[in-house]
Design a protein around this motif. Structure first.
Motif, PDB file in Angstrom:
ATOM      1  N   GLY A  23      56.946  99.551  98.986  1.00 35.64           N
ATOM      2  CA  GLY A  23      56.947  98.852 100.204  1.00 35.64           C
ATOM      3  C   GLY A  23      57.476  97.417 100.228  1.00 35.64           C
ATOM      4  N   GLY A  24      57.626  96.795 101.237  1.00 39.91           N
ATOM      5  CA  GLY A  24      58.202  95.586 101.372  1.00 39.91           C
ATOM      6  C   GLY A  24      57.400  94.500 100.829  1.00 39.91           C
ATOM      7  N   LYS A  25      58.069  93.323 100.867  1.00 34.08           N
ATOM      8  CA  LYS A  25      57.188  92.306 100.162  1.00 34.08           C
ATOM      9  C   LYS A  25      55.906  91.808 100.896  1.00 34.08           C
ATOM     10  CE  LYS A  25      58.761  87.607  98.091  1.00 34.08           C
ATOM     11  NZ  LYS A  25      57.864  87.774  97.251  1.00 34.08           N
ATOM     12  N   GLY A  26      55.016  91.522 100.048  1.00 31.55           N
ATOM     13  CA  GLY A  26      53.734  91.157 100.451  1.00 31.55           C
ATOM     14  C   GLY A  26      52.970  91.806 101.560  1.00 31.55           C
ATOM     15  N   VAL A  27      53.192  93.279 101.504  1.00 35.91           N
ATOM     16  CA  VAL A  27      52.418  94.080 102.603  1.00 35.91           C
ATOM     17  C   VAL A  27      50.972  94.522 101.919  1.00 35.91           C
ATOM     18  CG1 VAL A  27      54.391  95.141 103.336  1.00 35.91           C
ATOM     19  CG2 VAL A  27      53.512  96.137 101.255  1.00 35.91           C
ATOM     20  N   GLY A  28      50.786  94.339 100.483  1.00 39.47           N
ATOM     21  CA  GLY A  28      49.349  94.425  99.990  1.00 39.47           C
ATOM     22  C   GLY A  28      49.221  95.432  99.010  1.00 39.47           C
ATOM     23  N   LYS A  29      50.477  95.801  98.457  1.00 43.03           N
ATOM     24  CA  LYS A  29      50.572  96.875  97.331  1.00 43.03           C
ATOM     25  C   LYS A  29      49.718  96.469  96.305  1.00 43.03           C
ATOM     26  CE  LYS A  29      55.065  96.150  96.699  1.00 43.03           C
ATOM     27  NZ  LYS A  29      55.373  95.295  97.722  1.00 43.03           N
ATOM     28  N   SER A  30      49.669  95.343  95.858  1.00 39.95           N
ATOM     29  CA  SER A  30      48.852  95.091  94.622  1.00 39.95           C
ATOM     30  C   SER A  30      47.136  94.883  94.999  1.00 39.95           C
ATOM     31  CB  SER A  30      49.106  93.517  93.902  1.00 39.95           C
ATOM     32  OG  SER A  30      50.510  93.734  93.378  1.00 39.95           O
ATOM     33  N   ALA A  31      46.983  94.470  96.127  1.00 35.34           N
ATOM     34  CA  ALA A  31      45.766  94.153  96.749  1.00 35.34           C
ATOM     35  C   ALA A  31      45.040  95.860  96.932  1.00 35.34           C
ATOM     36  CB  ALA A  31      45.693  93.608  98.101  1.00 35.34           C
ATOM     37  N   ARG A  40      37.315  95.593  94.172  1.00 37.87           N
ATOM     38  CA  ARG A  40      37.191  94.181  94.557  1.00 37.87           C
ATOM     39  C   ARG A  40      38.479  93.827  95.505  1.00 37.87           C
ATOM     40  NH1 ARG A  40      36.671  90.134  90.425  1.00 37.87           N
ATOM     41  NH2 ARG A  40      38.073  91.327  89.197  1.00 37.87           N
ATOM     42  N   PHE A  41      38.336  92.671  96.155  1.00 38.99           N
ATOM     43  CA  PHE A  41      39.616  92.298  96.709  1.00 38.99           C
ATOM     44  C   PHE A  41      39.953  90.881  96.254  1.00 38.99           C
ATOM     45  CE2 PHE A  41      41.686  89.945 100.233  1.00 38.99           C
ATOM     46  CZ  PHE A  41      42.727  90.456 100.400  1.00 38.99           C
ATOM     47  N   ILE A  42      41.209  90.828  95.601  1.00 41.69           N
ATOM     48  CA  ILE A  42      41.651  89.489  95.128  1.00 41.69           C
ATOM     49  C   ILE A  42      42.708  88.791  95.922  1.00 41.69           C
ATOM     50  CG2 ILE A  42      42.610  88.355  92.933  1.00 41.69           C
ATOM     51  CD1 ILE A  42      40.939  90.662  91.669  1.00 41.69           C
ATOM     52  N   GLY A  43      42.774  87.671  96.428  1.00 38.97           N
ATOM     53  CA  GLY A  43      43.572  87.299  97.307  1.00 38.97           C
ATOM     54  C   GLY A  43      45.147  87.146  96.692  1.00 38.97           C
ATOM     55  N   ASP A  44      45.324  86.672  95.506  1.00 43.04           N
ATOM     56  CA  ASP A  44      46.734  86.532  94.968  1.00 43.04           C
ATOM     57  C   ASP A  44      47.112  87.236  93.881  1.00 43.04           C
ATOM     58  OD1 ASP A  44      48.079  84.837  96.949  1.00 43.04           O
ATOM     59  OD2 ASP A  44      46.303  83.467  96.368  1.00 43.04           O
ATOM     60  N   TYR A  45      48.392  87.653  93.716  1.00 46.86           N
ATOM     61  CA  TYR A  45      48.728  88.453  92.595  1.00 46.86           C
ATOM     62  C   TYR A  45      50.210  87.862  92.357  1.00 46.86           C
ATOM     63  CZ  TYR A  45      45.284  91.588  94.577  1.00 46.86           C
ATOM     64  OH  TYR A  45      43.930  91.925  94.920  1.00 46.86           O
ATOM     65  N   ASP A  46      50.633  88.363  90.941  1.00 44.72           N
ATOM     66  CA  ASP A  46      51.930  87.916  90.554  1.00 44.72           C
ATOM     67  C   ASP A  46      53.049  89.016  90.994  1.00 44.72           C
ATOM     68  OD1 ASP A  46      54.144  87.402  89.250  1.00 44.72           O
ATOM     69  OD2 ASP A  46      53.449  87.665  87.257  1.00 44.72           O
ATOM     70  N   PRO A  47      53.791  88.399  91.851  1.00 51.53           N
ATOM     71  CA  PRO A  47      54.871  89.167  92.688  1.00 51.53           C
ATOM     72  C   PRO A  47      55.595  89.817  91.825  1.00 51.53           C
ATOM     73  CG  PRO A  47      55.266  86.851  93.223  1.00 51.53           C
ATOM     74  CD  PRO A  47      54.009  86.928  92.252  1.00 51.53           C
ATOM     75  N   GLU A  48      55.898  89.460  90.594  1.00 54.16           N
ATOM     76  CA  GLU A  48      57.066  90.033  89.452  1.00 54.16           C
ATOM     77  C   GLU A  48      56.074  90.982  88.609  1.00 54.16           C
ATOM     78  OE1 GLU A  48      59.977  89.063  89.533  1.00 54.16           O
ATOM     79  OE2 GLU A  48      59.259  87.700  91.361  1.00 54.16           O
ATOM     80  N   ALA A 160      42.921  96.439 102.842  1.00 55.40           N
ATOM     81  CA  ALA A 160      42.519  96.117 101.474  1.00 55.40           C
ATOM     82  C   ALA A 160      41.197  95.000 101.489  1.00 55.40           C
ATOM     83  CB  ALA A 160      43.600  95.849 100.700  1.00 55.40           C
ATOM     84  N   SER A 161      41.435  94.322 102.403  1.00 56.11           N
ATOM     85  CA  SER A 161      40.449  93.078 102.249  1.00 56.11           C
ATOM     86  C   SER A 161      39.055  93.582 102.924  1.00 56.11           C
ATOM     87  CB  SER A 161      41.149  91.993 102.915  1.00 56.11           C
ATOM     88  OG  SER A 161      41.126  92.160 104.468  1.00 56.11           O
ATOM     89  N   GLU A 162      39.153  94.353 104.062  1.00 56.89           N
ATOM     90  CA  GLU A 162      37.850  94.409 104.937  1.00 56.89           C
ATOM     91  C   GLU A 162      37.379  95.981 104.673  1.00 56.89           C
ATOM     92  OE1 GLU A 162      36.378  91.986 105.992  1.00 56.89           O
ATOM     93  OE2 GLU A 162      37.948  90.549 105.323  1.00 56.89           O
TER      94      GLU A 162
HETATM   95  N1  LIG Z   1      43.918  90.106 105.848  1.00 58.94           N
HETATM   96  C1  LIG Z   1      44.455  90.799 104.878  1.00 58.94           C
HETATM   97  N2  LIG Z   1      45.361  90.369 104.042  1.00 58.94           N
HETATM   98  C2  LIG Z   1      45.862  91.084 102.804  1.00 58.94           C
HETATM   99  C3  LIG Z   1      45.433  92.582 102.751  1.00 58.94           C
HETATM  100  N3  LIG Z   1      46.090  93.126 101.892  1.00 58.94           N
HETATM  101  C4  LIG Z   1      46.533  92.251 101.157  1.00 58.94           C
HETATM  102  N4  LIG Z   1      46.369  90.835 101.825  1.00 58.94           N
HETATM  103  C5  LIG Z   1      47.149  89.560 101.509  1.00 58.94           C
HETATM  104  O1  LIG Z   1      48.566  89.802 101.609  1.00 58.94           O
HETATM  105  C6  LIG Z   1      49.175  89.140 100.610  1.00 58.94           C
HETATM  106  C7  LIG Z   1      50.100  90.035  99.959  1.00 58.94           C
HETATM  107  O2  LIG Z   1      49.097  90.644  99.017  1.00 58.94           O
HETATM  108  P1  LIG Z   1      49.758  91.474  97.857  1.00 58.94           P
HETATM  109  O3  LIG Z   1      48.930  92.385  97.242  1.00 58.94           O
HETATM  110  O4  LIG Z   1      50.085  90.321  96.872  1.00 58.94           O
HETATM  111  O5  LIG Z   1      51.148  92.143  98.283  1.00 58.94           O
HETATM  112  P2  LIG Z   1      52.319  93.040  97.427  1.00 58.94           P
HETATM  113  O6  LIG Z   1      52.855  93.934  98.315  1.00 58.94           O
HETATM  114  O7  LIG Z   1      51.836  93.374  96.192  1.00 58.94           O
HETATM  115  O8  LIG Z   1      53.186  91.646  97.129  1.00 58.94           O
HETATM  116  P3  LIG Z   1      54.549  91.671  96.687  1.00 58.94           P
HETATM  117  O9  LIG Z   1      54.412  92.131  95.044  1.00 58.94           O
HETATM  118  O10 LIG Z   1      55.024  90.202  96.439  1.00 58.94           O
HETATM  119  O11 LIG Z   1      55.878  92.288  97.222  1.00 58.94           O
HETATM  120  C8  LIG Z   1      47.844  88.356  99.838  1.00 58.94           C
HETATM  121  O12 LIG Z   1      47.671  87.041 100.397  1.00 58.94           O
HETATM  122  C9  LIG Z   1      46.760  89.273 100.109  1.00 58.94           C
HETATM  123  O13 LIG Z   1      45.773  88.626 100.031  1.00 58.94           O
HETATM  124  C10 LIG Z   1      44.453  93.106 104.125  1.00 58.94           C
HETATM  125  O14 LIG Z   1      44.110  94.323 104.095  1.00 58.94           O
HETATM  126  N5  LIG Z   1      44.214  92.176 105.001  1.00 58.94           N
END
Ligand SMILES: Nc1nc2c(ncn2[C@@H]2O[C@H](COP(=O)(O)OP(=O)(O)OP(=O)(O)O)[C@@H](O)[C@H]2O)c(=O)[nH]1
Length: 223
Positions: A23-31, A40-48, A160-162
């Motif tokens: 998926g695209g950047k920051g969509v929540g894949k790692s979360a 658990r839900f963790i706020g930040d992950y290493d994007p690399e 992923a968060s709620e």
């Molecule tokens: N509110 C909300 N925030 C979320 C959710 N899932 C992920 N996030 C937030 O979205 C941001 C990106 O989450 P990642 O899991 O790093 O996303 P990613 O797709 O792995 O990002 P890249 O690897 O950088 O492409 C983080 O700040 C998370 O805390 C969700 O379901 N709800």
């Protein structure tokens, strides 16, 4: 797939199911992956970070090892690396309900994956993440679901968060579909290994082709 407390069950002989999360950047894949594996839900992950995580789980009474590949961002189908495409038994394509471009990325990915793996019937699930941020949604979840159904893709609205339950259910849906595909393949190979059954099926197919040909001739001669 899991017990009632969502504990992953360890067991002896397992079959593997490989799932690539794209998926695209920051969509929540790692979360999503961390939520699924650890609860658990963790706020930040290493994007690399690009890694494979494994867990053993029961599906309909049988034990499976689920290998999940967390990929780095792919902005368009054309940037997609070959590696996860051919490694995976199934794909979870994640987009964010607050990011229209990420939905378009998933649409491109579906097209790319269908071209690369379609004849194998590899299951694809589109996961609409961040459903908790409903006031920021830039699209209708109902429309996304309708598009997915037109593409023969599974669909799940998740957070992923709620909403951890939504994540467990999405993986369960995908794994069950993989199992159905495996079963179909096993049945086919069982049939092909038995010449008498294979010959019977071939005769049936030839008769069907003949009947269709006759029908076509009748239709064209009356035009
Ligand atoms: N509110 C909300 N925030 C979320 C959710 N899932 C992920 N996030 C937030 O979205 C941001 C990106 O989450 P990642 O899991 O790093 O996303 P990613 O797709 O792995 O990002 P890249 O690897 O950088 O492409 C983080 O700040 C998370 O805390 C969700 O379901 N709800």
């Amino acid at each position: 797939m899991e017990d009632k407390n969502h504990k992953h069950v360890q067991n002896g002989s397992c079959r593997d199911i490989n799932i690539a999360v794209l998926g695209g950047k920051g969509v929540g894949k790692s979360a999503i992956i961390v939520r699924y594996l650890t609860g658990r839900f963790i706020g930040d992950y290493d994007p690399e970070m690009e890694a494979i995580f494994s867990t053993n789980i029961p599906i309909d009474g049988k034990h499976y090892t689920i290998n999940i590949k967390d990929t780095t961002s792919y902005f368009s189908g054309h940037d997609l690396k070959e590696d996860p495409i051919f490694w995976a038994d199934a794909f979870m394509l994640v987009f964010s309900l607050i990011d229209l471009a990420s939905y378009q990325t998933v649409q491109e990915l579906v097209e790319t994956l269908r071209m690369a793996r379609d004849d194998e019937g590899v299951p694809i699930l589109a996961a609409a993440n961040k459903s908790d941020l409903v006031h920021l949604w830039t699209m209708s979840s109902v429309e996304c679901e309708a598009w997915c159904s037109g593409q023969q893709c599974l669909f799940a609205e998740i957070s992923a968060s709620e909403d951890p339950e939504s994540i467990y259910k999405a993986f369960e849906l995908l794994c069950k579909r993989v199992r159905a595909v495996h079963k179909k393949r096993e049945k086919l190979s069982w049939t092909l290994q038995r010449p008498a059954v294979a010959a019977k099926l071939q005769i049936r197919q030839s008769l069907k082709n003949l009947a269709e040909k006759k029908l076509w001739r009748t239709r064209t001669s009356t035009m």
